[in-house]
Design a protein around this motif. Structure first.
Motif, PDB file in Angstrom:
ATOM      1  N   UNK A   1      -4.589  -2.509  -4.765  1.00 28.44           N
ATOM      2  CA  UNK A   1      -4.855  -1.111  -5.113  1.00 28.44           C
ATOM      3  C   UNK A   1      -3.658  -0.422  -5.775  1.00 28.44           C
ATOM      4  N   UNK A   2      -3.965   0.558  -6.604  1.00 23.92           N
ATOM      5  CA  UNK A   2      -2.923   1.432  -7.147  1.00 23.92           C
ATOM      6  C   UNK A   2      -2.375   2.307  -6.017  1.00 23.92           C
ATOM      7  N   UNK A   3      -1.065   2.461  -5.976  1.00 25.24           N
ATOM      8  CA  UNK A   3      -0.451   3.265  -4.923  1.00 25.24           C
ATOM      9  C   UNK A   3       0.600   4.176  -5.553  1.00 25.24           C
TER      10      UNK A   3
ATOM     11  N   UNK B   1       2.901   6.432  -0.868  1.00 26.84           N
ATOM     12  CA  UNK B   1       2.638   5.323   0.050  1.00 26.84           C
ATOM     13  C   UNK B   1       3.378   4.036  -0.312  1.00 26.84           C
ATOM     14  N   UNK B   2       3.921   3.971  -1.523  1.00 25.59           N
ATOM     15  CA  UNK B   2       4.438   2.694  -2.011  1.00 25.59           C
ATOM     16  C   UNK B   2       5.503   2.096  -1.090  1.00 25.59           C
TER      17      UNK B   2
ATOM     18  N   UNK C   1       5.975   2.309   2.020  1.00 27.34           N
ATOM     19  CA  UNK C   1       5.449   1.758   3.269  1.00 27.34           C
ATOM     20  C   UNK C   1       4.969   0.325   3.058  1.00 27.34           C
ATOM     21  N   UNK C   2       4.350   0.097   1.910  1.00 31.99           N
ATOM     22  CA  UNK C   2       3.898  -1.262   1.602  1.00 31.99           C
ATOM     23  C   UNK C   2       5.056  -2.217   1.503  1.00 31.99           C
TER      24      UNK C   2
ATOM     25  N   UNK D   1       6.409  -3.082   4.857  1.00 28.84           N
ATOM     26  CA  UNK D   1       5.588  -4.083   5.542  1.00 28.84           C
ATOM     27  C   UNK D   1       5.886  -5.491   5.014  1.00 28.84           C
TER      28      UNK D   1
END
Lengths: 389, 188, 299, 85
Positions: free
Chosen positions: A210-212, A216-217, A219-220, A223
């Motif tokens: 997905x586009x972020x 939020x980027x 956080x990805x 992770x």
């Protein structure tokens, strides 16, 4: 009963792939990876494997197809080298960012120009930040074993990160060696069928890749970093588990060779490690306290290990078959960073670029330089060895 | 550790012979073997090298081979472009497919140590046995007759496991003929 | 199958997208999804459509969907299709690849050519808005002659896009002998949806190139998207055609008489700089193209 | 959260009504249910199954294609905030 065979590392890796029962393989030929993808085609032609083989029109498409297949829940394989890996670069970060456990083999080779098809690790180190786990095999046996462990690692629900298994071009990919091929049942017991929730699903539709936005980027990425931290434990755990099954265990992220009481050590990756072992054995017979540290996992990097040996050795040399222009050897930078504040004297040896052989006397010379450093003689920090001039 | 170098031309099976030897020594001989080609693109007719290592211990050496216990030359025209004796160890053996005299071949050697030279007109044997001038298995048989690095039965098993069924019997026969010829001390 | 609007469901599989007002691209996607339905896995590259439908955490797509890299759509969709077969997803699953003109005829063409040659089981729809719209209107190989874009600006030394012939995706795909290729326009929804329906029923690589006017990039009032799309077809600047795997390509709609190109061009800011002689030249190019079509296509 | 991977579909947190200056008003009596407005609507926000053409004003962006294409001219675009007819 496992079977003994006389195989090149490419062929051994292909057996590893076969034993992992992939659903889809997508690949494009490039020297010196070619004999690997040819061997996979042979398996299909002989009815020894059952997967869909996508012979795509480029490396970019090979990795794109691997991404697409993995999105459908398929266990997926690809392989490349050098310019092909660079051409795949864009797709590497798609696959890793979307957490698809694709496994690939990279036949390490110099990057152009000058055009050179020979062994060198600059291709993989150029992909350092692609978000892939990067492992280096020392020989054909380890290539086979590492592919199998790579799937187990990549598909671990706490890892879910693609893995690149690196084989030194020609020095490994085209060198034949005695290899033990495990039985299918053994591998099936070690590596269960691929199950994931990170795939498209008609009952429960998904959005993947997905586009972020900026909100939020990070956080990805956090992770992903956590997954790599988790992978550190898993690399060691799966290596142990595999060792219990086959009798072959490699030490996890790091392998120490005769380091117990060593004062002078070389840090290596890949095939040069085997040659270094011989030199270590010879020097040990002469009473020299030498050892070797082999980096099996470059990403995740064995940070904690190097932190822990800051003051353990008198002098350490890092062998690089790659370099970052304007700085130093790629591996050396990272080892040095982790040893920061320690007492070991450090030196970087740039050798074996573009297929240049790394003979035993050259490695003996490195230990000799470490010996001089231990005696407080000055050595240049970054040295090109085995040059014409 | 025995180190063997093969001289051939692209397409004449020098590396296949190097692999057969490694296979015979390891899988069928209970030792350890390693074989690698001269790295690079494959070009038919161009001079190529093949290498084999045989050892009782695990082979971890991934550097090139610089000294040889045995050198096998599939085509004597290679002597014009390469130093086939390069790196020859004292007491090493050169096995060469030629119709030239031993003196002519020995004259190429610049060293002082004693070396063995084994001559064989492998091309004639190949034309008789294989109906084609392919000498790799014949030279393999000759080299093993001269050095006993592996046993004949192990080579036969290697041929059976690596070559296509249609080629096996005639190659084993040709290999055995060269083996016996050299073992018997006769030079073909 | 005849398409009947009355019988079609109100269920929307794409809803709430952040596209510009009057977007032709989202019209094309919506119409296609009306035909293909819920058992569709939709793949798009980084493009207008992706950027407006799936920005985390929102999602305006109600079926399985993925975003891939700009050059990678066809290969990603190929991988999905091959894996769908390998994993037994069933014959009724559609793998729909949807990309703009830049992502198709420029950076994505190699991958599409590969998918077409392998005849992987995908439906590939290129929505053609005649420039790179997601990055703000730069020329692509699909930008028409004379058109202003930000990389073909107009001025004393420039009349806009210089390439006289748009890259012809339809005929490139026919040359690959794909089992089905078509051109369409969002202004002719029945024609377009019938082509999607045909494509759905055929196994292999199906490619539909659909004209999708862009009010933002072309410079017209958003209410005119359909009107402009129709004018392009009526003026012979775009054709509705199909090829079913053999024989000649066929026009699925032929204007009784081509209308002049001028009213079409005059409706759009991207052509506002054109002088009468430029318009004359475009009309002559149109005539030559049309003559070629009359000679080589079935009517 | 495991994003970049495996997110749901059809999650619509924000309406699109803010895109709009004008909104369509359908003369239901004059409408012949040709459904052209329905198929041309880029947003798919016209509902036809109730027998009336009902516009979802949360997602109508007010592009005006429906009004422009209506063969009976029975859709008018009215400025938001002004009284519907």
């Amino acid at each position: 009963m496992s079977k003994k065979a006389f195989l090149s590392a490419n062929e051994a890796a292909a057996h590893g792939v076969r034993l992992c029962r992939p659903d889809v393989v997508a690949a494009y030929p490039i020297t010196p990876q070619t004999t690997l993808v040819e061997k996979l085609a042979d398996f299909l032609a002989d009815g020894e494997a059952d997967f869909r083989y996508m012979m795509v029109e480029s490396e970019h498409s090979a990795m794109a197809a691997a991404l697409g297949a993995s999105m459908m829940g398929a266990r997926t394989f690809t392989a490349s080298s050098s310019q092909g890996l660079l051409y795949m670069c864009e797709m590497l970060s798609y696959v890793s960012g979307a957490r698809h456990p694709v496994v690939m083999v990279d036949a390490n080779r110099a990057t152009a120009t000058p055009w050179n098809i020979y062994g060198d690790q600059r291709d993989v180190f150029a992909m350092r930040d692609s978000g892939w786990i990067m492992l280096f095999a020392e020989n054909g046996q380890e290539a086979l074993d590492m592919v199998i462990q790579a799937y187990k690692l990549a598909e671990d629900p706490e890892v879910m990160t693609p893995v690149m298994v690196n084989l030194d071009g020609f020095t490994l990919t085209h060198t034949y060696d005695l290899v033990e091929i495990p039985e299918q049942e053994e591998v099936d017991a070690f590596l269960p069928p691929f199950k994931t929730s990170n795939k498209l699903d008609l009952e429960d539709p998904k959005t993947l890749c997905q586009t972020v936005g900026p909100d939020f980027h990070m956080e990805g990425r956090y992770l992903q970093q956590q997954a790599f931290e988790k992978a550190k434990e898993k690399i060691a755990a799966y290596d142990r588990e595999y060792g219990e099954m086959t009798g072959r265990s490699y030490g996890g992220m790091i392998e120490e060779y005769r380091c117990e009481d060593a004062e002078l050590v070389l840090v290596t990756t890949g095939s040069v490690s085997g040659t270094t072992r011989i030199v270590v054995d010879c020097l040990r017979e002469e009473g020299k306290k030498v050892g070797m540290i082999r980096v099996r996992s470059y990403r995740p990097f064995p940070k904690e290990y190097f932190d822990s040996i800051k003051d353990r050795f008198a002098a350490m040399g890092v062998i690089d078959r790659s370099l970052s222009f304007g700085l130093e050897g790629t591996l050396y930078s990272e080892v040095k960073a982790e040893l920061y504040g320690g007492s070991a004297k450090l030196v970087n040896f740039i050798v074996g670029l573009g297929g240049r052989d790394i003979p035993k006397d050259l490695i003996a010379m490195m230990y000799d330089k470490l010996d001089r450093m231990q005696k407080n003689e000055a050595e240049e920090e970054v040295q090109f060895l085995g040059m014409r001039w | 550790m025995k180190e063997i170098r093969w001289h051939g031309r692209g397409g004449d099976g020098a590396f296949t012979a190097a692999k057969l030897l490694g296979l015979a020594a390891s899988v069928f001989g209970g030792k350890y073997g390693q074989a690698f080609p001269s790295f690079g693109p494959e070009r038919r007719g161009a001079p190529v090298l093949g290498f084999t290592r045989i050892s009782d211990e695990v082979i971890t050496d991934h550097s090139q081979i610089y000294t040889c216990d045995c050198v096998i030359v599939l085509d004597d025209t290679l002597c014009d472009v390469t130093d086939v004796f390069a790196g020859m160890k004292a007491g090493g053996t050169l096995v060469i497919n030629t119709t030239k005299s031993e003196e002519e071949i020995r004259s190429l050697y610049h060293g002082n140590d004693p070396v063995n030279v084994v001559l064989l007109d492998a091309t004639s044997i190949a034309l008789e046995e294989l109906k084609a001038p392919i000498v790799n298995t014949i030279m393999l048989g000759a080299a093993m007759g001269a050095t006993e690095m592996v046993q004949k039965t192990q080579l036969e098993e290697a041929i059976d496991s690596m070559m296509a069924p249609a080629l096996r019997e005639k190659n084993k026969k040709a290999m055995a003929r060269a083996y016996d010829l050299v073992k018997g001390g006769a030079q073909g | 199958m005849a398409i009947n609007l009355k019988n079609m469901s109100d269920q929307e599989l794409i809803y709430g997208a952040k596209t510009c007002q009057g977007c032709g691209a989202i019209m094309a996607a919506r119409m296609a999804m009306k035909i293909l339905g819920e058992k569709t896995c939709l793949a798009t590259p980084a493009c207008c459509f992706a950027a407006t439908t799936t920005v985390y955490p929102q999602s305006a797509i109600f079926v399985n969907n993925v975003i891939t890299a700009f050059p990678a759509l066809a290969a990603t969709a190929s991988g999905m299709a091959v894996a769908a077969e390998a994993m037994g997803w069933g014959d009724d699953v559609n793998i729909l690849a949807l990309a703009g003109d830049g992502g198709t005829v420029d950076i994505g063409l190699q991958g599409l050519s590969g998918a077409a040659e392998r005849n992987d089981n995908i439906i590939y729809i290129c929505y053609d808005n005649e420039a790179y719209m997601n990055t703000g209107v730069q020329r692509s190989a699909s930008t028409p002659y004379g058109s202003w874009t930000t990389t073909t600006p107009t001025g004393p030394c420039s009349k806009g896009e210089k390439n006289k012939i748009k890259k012809n995706l339809f005929e490139i795909m026919i040359a690959h002998r794909v089992p089905y290729a078509a051109t369409a326009s969002v202004a002719y929804p029945i024609d377009f949806m019938e082509k999607v329906e045909k494509a759905r029923k055929i196994k292999g690589c199906k490619v539909i190139h659909v004209s999708a006017p862009c009010p933002t990039g072309w410079g017209y009032d958003p209410s005119k998207t359909v009107e402009i799309g129709k004018k392009a077809v009526e003026a012979g600047l775009w054709q509705l055609a199909e090829w079913e795997g053999s024989g000649k390509p066929r026009l699925t709609y032929q204007p009784k008489e081509l209308s002049p190109v001028e009213p079409y061009l005059k409706m759009q800011k991207r052509f506002k700089h054109l002088q009468p002689e430029d318009i004359q030249e475009i009309q002559e190019l149109r005539d030559a193209q049309w003559q070629r079509i009359m000679e080589t296509y079935d009517k | 959260m495991f994003f970049g991977a495996s997110n749901g579909v059809g999650i619509l947190p924000t309406p699109n009504s803010g895109f709009r200056t004008f909104h369509p008003v359908v003369d239901q009596d004059a409408c012949i249910h040709c459904n052209l407005c329905w198929i041309y609507c880029p947003e798919g926000c016209i509902e036809k199954e109730t027998g009336k053409m009902v516009v979802d004003m949360d997602y109508c962006k007010g592009c005006g294609i429906c009004a422009n294409e209506c063969p009976r001219k029975c859709i008018s675009m009215v400025k938001d905030g002004e009284q519907d007819e």
